[in-house]
Design a protein around this motif. Structure first.
Motif, PDB file in Angstrom:
ATOM      1  N   GLY A   1     -41.717  79.315  15.368  1.00  0.00           N
ATOM      2  CA  GLY A   1     -40.672  78.585  16.073  1.00  0.00           C
ATOM      3  C   GLY A   1     -40.170  77.339  15.396  1.00  0.00           C
ATOM      4  O   GLY A   1     -39.330  76.618  15.953  1.00  0.00           O
ATOM      5  N   HIS A   2     -40.663  77.049  14.188  1.00  0.00           N
ATOM      6  CA  HIS A   2     -40.171  75.869  13.467  1.00  0.00           C
ATOM      7  C   HIS A   2     -38.756  76.133  12.959  1.00  0.00           C
ATOM      8  O   HIS A   2     -38.453  77.223  12.462  1.00  0.00           O
ATOM      9  CB  HIS A   2     -41.093  75.544  12.287  1.00  0.00           C
ATOM     10  CG  HIS A   2     -42.458  75.118  12.700  1.00  0.00           C
ATOM     11  ND1 HIS A   2     -42.737  73.838  13.117  1.00  0.00           N
ATOM     12  CD2 HIS A   2     -43.629  75.816  12.786  1.00  0.00           C
ATOM     13  CE1 HIS A   2     -44.020  73.746  13.430  1.00  0.00           C
ATOM     14  NE2 HIS A   2     -44.584  74.930  13.243  1.00  0.00           N
ATOM     15  N   ARG A   3     -37.916  75.160  13.104  1.00  0.00           N
ATOM     16  CA  ARG A   3     -36.547  75.238  12.596  1.00  0.00           C
ATOM     17  C   ARG A   3     -36.579  74.791  11.136  1.00  0.00           C
ATOM     18  O   ARG A   3     -36.454  73.612  10.824  1.00  0.00           O
ATOM     19  CB  ARG A   3     -35.622  74.390  13.456  1.00  0.00           C
ATOM     20  CG  ARG A   3     -35.546  74.926  14.883  1.00  0.00           C
ATOM     21  CD  ARG A   3     -34.781  74.028  15.839  1.00  0.00           C
ATOM     22  NE  ARG A   3     -34.710  74.639  17.171  1.00  0.00           N
ATOM     23  CZ  ARG A   3     -34.193  74.040  18.246  1.00  0.00           C
ATOM     24  NH1 ARG A   3     -33.698  72.806  18.134  1.00  0.00           N
ATOM     25  NH2 ARG A   3     -34.163  74.660  19.414  1.00  0.00           N
ATOM     26  N   LEU A   4     -36.745  75.748  10.285  1.00  0.00           N
ATOM     27  CA  LEU A   4     -37.153  75.480   8.912  1.00  0.00           C
ATOM     28  C   LEU A   4     -35.976  75.142   8.007  1.00  0.00           C
ATOM     29  O   LEU A   4     -34.905  75.733   8.091  1.00  0.00           O
ATOM     30  CB  LEU A   4     -37.880  76.703   8.358  1.00  0.00           C
ATOM     31  CG  LEU A   4     -39.128  76.404   7.516  1.00  0.00           C
ATOM     32  CD1 LEU A   4     -40.174  75.682   8.334  1.00  0.00           C
ATOM     33  CD2 LEU A   4     -39.705  77.692   6.952  1.00  0.00           C
ATOM     34  N   GLU A   5     -36.234  74.167   7.152  1.00  0.00           N
ATOM     35  CA  GLU A   5     -35.329  73.826   6.060  1.00  0.00           C
ATOM     36  C   GLU A   5     -36.139  73.928   4.774  1.00  0.00           C
ATOM     37  O   GLU A   5     -37.156  73.242   4.628  1.00  0.00           O
ATOM     38  CB  GLU A   5     -34.776  72.407   6.227  1.00  0.00           C
ATOM     39  CG  GLU A   5     -33.921  71.942   5.051  1.00  0.00           C
ATOM     40  CD  GLU A   5     -33.492  70.485   5.168  1.00  0.00           C
ATOM     41  OE1 GLU A   5     -32.853  69.990   4.218  1.00  0.00           O
ATOM     42  OE2 GLU A   5     -33.815  69.832   6.183  1.00  0.00           O
ATOM     43  N   VAL A   6     -35.706  74.775   3.858  1.00  0.00           N
ATOM     44  CA  VAL A   6     -36.378  74.896   2.563  1.00  0.00           C
ATOM     45  C   VAL A   6     -35.612  74.022   1.580  1.00  0.00           C
ATOM     46  O   VAL A   6     -34.428  74.221   1.341  1.00  0.00           O
ATOM     47  CB  VAL A   6     -36.413  76.357   2.078  1.00  0.00           C
ATOM     48  CG1 VAL A   6     -37.125  76.448   0.734  1.00  0.00           C
ATOM     49  CG2 VAL A   6     -37.128  77.230   3.114  1.00  0.00           C
TER      50      VAL A   6
ATOM     51  N   HIS B   1     -37.373  70.430  13.749  1.00  0.00           N
ATOM     52  CA  HIS B   1     -37.119  70.516  12.304  1.00  0.00           C
ATOM     53  C   HIS B   1     -38.424  70.467  11.508  1.00  0.00           C
ATOM     54  O   HIS B   1     -39.353  69.718  11.830  1.00  0.00           O
ATOM     55  CB  HIS B   1     -36.216  69.355  11.878  1.00  0.00           C
ATOM     56  CG  HIS B   1     -36.088  69.172  10.395  1.00  0.00           C
ATOM     57  ND1 HIS B   1     -36.960  68.382   9.662  1.00  0.00           N
ATOM     58  CD2 HIS B   1     -35.194  69.674   9.497  1.00  0.00           C
ATOM     59  CE1 HIS B   1     -36.606  68.403   8.399  1.00  0.00           C
ATOM     60  NE2 HIS B   1     -35.540  69.172   8.262  1.00  0.00           N
ATOM     61  N   LEU B   2     -38.477  71.251  10.448  1.00  0.00           N
ATOM     62  CA  LEU B   2     -39.581  71.186   9.501  1.00  0.00           C
ATOM     63  C   LEU B   2     -39.037  71.524   8.120  1.00  0.00           C
ATOM     64  O   LEU B   2     -38.500  72.617   7.900  1.00  0.00           O
ATOM     65  CB  LEU B   2     -40.700  72.159   9.873  1.00  0.00           C
ATOM     66  CG  LEU B   2     -41.955  72.094   9.001  1.00  0.00           C
ATOM     67  CD1 LEU B   2     -42.661  70.747   9.162  1.00  0.00           C
ATOM     68  CD2 LEU B   2     -42.913  73.236   9.326  1.00  0.00           C
ATOM     69  N   LEU B   3     -39.146  70.583   7.203  1.00  0.00           N
ATOM     70  CA  LEU B   3     -38.749  70.814   5.816  1.00  0.00           C
ATOM     71  C   LEU B   3     -39.971  71.194   4.999  1.00  0.00           C
ATOM     72  O   LEU B   3     -41.017  70.556   5.102  1.00  0.00           O
ATOM     73  CB  LEU B   3     -38.088  69.571   5.228  1.00  0.00           C
ATOM     74  CG  LEU B   3     -37.631  69.686   3.763  1.00  0.00           C
ATOM     75  CD1 LEU B   3     -36.339  68.923   3.549  1.00  0.00           C
ATOM     76  CD2 LEU B   3     -38.703  69.170   2.798  1.00  0.00           C
TER      77      LEU B   3
ATOM     78  N   THR C   1     -41.440  66.634   8.898  1.00  0.00           N
ATOM     79  CA  THR C   1     -40.573  66.926  10.030  1.00  0.00           C
ATOM     80  C   THR C   1     -39.623  65.763  10.303  1.00  0.00           C
ATOM     81  O   THR C   1     -39.998  64.603  10.142  1.00  0.00           O
ATOM     82  CB  THR C   1     -41.387  67.229  11.303  1.00  0.00           C
ATOM     83  OG1 THR C   1     -40.480  67.467  12.385  1.00  0.00           O
ATOM     84  CG2 THR C   1     -42.310  66.067  11.683  1.00  0.00           C
ATOM     85  N   ALA C   2     -38.400  66.109  10.705  1.00  0.00           N
ATOM     86  CA  ALA C   2     -37.455  65.112  11.207  1.00  0.00           C
ATOM     87  C   ALA C   2     -37.296  65.257  12.718  1.00  0.00           C
ATOM     88  O   ALA C   2     -36.325  64.765  13.299  1.00  0.00           O
ATOM     89  CB  ALA C   2     -36.101  65.257  10.514  1.00  0.00           C
TER      90      ALA C   2
END
Length: 596
Positions: free
Chosen positions: A555-560, A536-538, A520-521
């Motif tokens: 609810g995680h703001r996901l980045e793949v 944020h969660l990558l 996470t950032a």
């Protein structure tokens, strides 16, 4: 069995795992020559200075965990230099700064790595300095095939070197051109610096220890310190803000500082004991997460499922909020570390975790320290400027244009001595090269705040709260482990995932490394310009699609990320019967474990 890209190595003689194959081979050469884990780690560390100069350098920093054979616990060698005597908040504010730039001369602290390596070599090694430094000197003098990531870093800054940092141009742009990937690259000035250190050491009367002490003096009080002092008297160079500024580091600052020993911090978790460096690093974050999850049945959870990922990510968010509110140099600030690592404090954090991703910062409540939490929450939402030249720490491609991040070393020898070290700082984009030395200064001061009264406030003699964080552990069966990763703020995130897979999922070293990673950032970044990404969660795309969609639903703001884009973990282990193991990440195709 979980899929792996390569086997977990096993043997009985020794193992070395680092983030570059040449460093791993150099370390193994020391073991073959009769050296200890300390000899091997020092040799590997100096080779990494040469082959990964975009990630670390001789004038950088290194925290080290050393566990002598038969010892109940490891010990810490602090190679984190301190703020110079002239590094006051008033001075930096007078320079027009609200936060410390991510590059340039005001971002420098006293170089710490060399002295820490020498202290470990003196006290825990067997081989002479000349033998241990020989591989690094060879690669600096005669050349090594340049990594593509190094070539890319240099090419991206070529104009800066020519126009703003002219002392860097002769080193990084030989013949006036950026080197290409795979070309033989030399750094003759760096080789000459180390060759002279060895020569001055060998000229000293006495045996091996006396020679190492002579090298320490030549570095901190002799020609290395003199070269730095002379350059900084007049240098005024551009930094990450786009402004030109002079530094405050002096030769006297170097003479006044030395690497020190201290005890590690530790917690017990599920029959394991885990050790980290103190709150001048982010290491206690991992320990806090272990405490938070002490009551959870992680073995019953799918380690790649949304439940486990959500729980670990939310625990990390809360531990990192505590990091920003309360961590700092305990030698100069009141850090409530006993409370931070206590079961009650972390149980309160665990009770705060729900089935939805948190989008705000949640430091724990500590009686008497409420002002620190309030100050953190105020600055976490403060606007920060855009990053500029050389800003931050080089991290993974999905975070910046730099591929790779810091370096790491783990070693175990046939006697059971172990070392875990995370060298960093002094990379080629941090500062101009010091004339005659072939390498630049570090930028670790960017982790201080220019606000009074915080554990991480800038003050002369203070250690910046570094992200560098090696690890050691002992399993329930008595197996000893040394592990770590580069990655800035991600270091303890990836290490937490790795360790929980060992403890609760029964994975071997390579399986735990190769499994998909996340981070996470959401936290406040340690590097200029110190921003946050709420929620944020990558995640790597190797996670099941059901997990990715499940995390979005939580609810995680996901980045793949791109495939194989997170983490550069290395690890070694030694069982009670003497069997040693090693593993290293396939990500970036650089890290290797070697051993027999």
């Amino acid at each position: 069995m979980t899929f792996t890209t390569r086997p977990e190595l096993q043997g009985t003689f020794g193992m070395v795992a680092t983030t570059h194959w040449l460093a791993s081979s150099a370390g193994m050469k020391m073991l073959e020559a009769g050296g200890t884990a300390a000899d091997a780690a020092v040799a590997a560390g100096f080779v990494l200075n040469v082959v990964e100069p975009h990630l670390n350098g001789p004038l950088g920093d290194v925290p080290i965990l050393v566990r002598p054979a038969g010892a109940d616990t490891p010990i810490v060698i602090c190679g984190q230099g301190v703020a110079p005597a002239g590094a006051t908040i008033d001075h930096y504010r007078a320079e027009g700064l609200e936060i410390i730039p991510g590059s340039g001369l005001l971002s420098t602290v006293t170089p710490g790595a060399f002295d820490a390596w020498m202290v470990m070599l003196r006290d825990h090694g067997r081989l002479p300095l000349s033998e241990v430094l020989a591989p690094a000197i060879h690669y600096a003098e005669h050349g090594h095939p340049m990594l593509a990531a190094v070539a890319d870093s240099i090419a991206g800054l070529a104009d800066v070197f020519r126009e703003e940092w002219p002392t860097s141009a002769p080193v990084w742009l030989p013949g006036g051109k950026a080197p290409k990937a795979g070309e033989l690259f030399r750094n003759p000035d760096c080789a000459a610096m180390w060759t002279r250190l060895v020569a001055e050491a060998e000229a000293a009367e006495g045996g091996r220890e006396a020679q190492i002490e002579a090298a320490r003096r030549a570095h901190a009080q002799g020609f290395v310190a003199e070269a730095i002092d002379t350059y900084l008297q007049d240098a005024c160079v551009i930094d990450a803000t786009g402004e030109r500024r002079k530094g405050v580091l002096t030769g006297q600052d170097m003479a006044d500082w030395a690497a020190t020993y201290e005890a590690p911090l530790a917690v017990d978790h599920a029959g394991w004991t885990v050790w980290k460096c103190g709150a001048w690093t982010q290491g206690p974050v991992l320990l806090q997460v272990l405490q938070m999850l002490a009551g959870d049945d992680l073995a019953a959870m799918d380690p790649t499922g949304p439940e486990a990922v959500h729980l670990i990510a939310e625990a990390l968010k809360r531990a990192f909020a505590d990091r920003e509110a309360y961590y700092g140099d305990p030698a100069l600030s009141d850090v409530p570390i006993d409370t931070l690592l206590s079961a009650d404090h972390n149980a309160a954090h665990r009770a705060d975790i729900t089935d939805q991703a948190s989008l705000d910062q949640r430091p724990g409540v500590i009686e008497g320290y409420e002002a620190l939490a309030k100050a953190f929450l105020a600055r976490a939402v403060r606007a920060t400027p855009e990053a500029g030249i050389g800003a931050g720490e080089p991290t993974m491609e999905h975070l910046t244009n730099q591929k790779g991040d810091t370096v790491h070393i783990d070693v175990v020898d046939r006697w059971g001595n172990m070392v875990s070290a995370t060298p960093s700082g002094g990379w080629l984009k941090s500062n101009p090269v010091i004339p005659g030395l072939g390498v630049p200064l570090n930028t670790r001061a960017q982790m201080f705040w220019l606000d009074e009264g915080l554990p991480s406030s800038l003050m002369p003699g203070a250690r910046p709260r570094t992200t560098l964080t090696p690890s050691m552990a002992q399993g329930a069966d008595g197996t000893d482990y040394a592990f770590g990763t580069p990655g800035g703020d991600q270091q303890d995130q990836w290490q937490t995932i790795f360790l929980l897979r060992l403890i609760h999922n029964g994975m071997n070293l390579q399986e735990a490394i190769d499994g998909p990673l996340f981070h996470t950032a959401h936290l406040q970044a340690s590097f200029y310009p110190r921003g946050t990404k709420a929620g944020h969660l990558l995640v790597e795309p190797a996670f099941p699609e059901a997990t990715i969609e499940g995390l979005r639903a939580l609810g995680h703001r996901l980045e793949v990320s791109a495939p194989w884009a997170a983490g550069r973990l290395c690890a070694v282990a030694r069982r009670p019967d003497g069997v040693v193991k090693g593993a290293a990440t396939p990500r970036l195709m650089q890290a290797y474990a070697v051993g027999r």
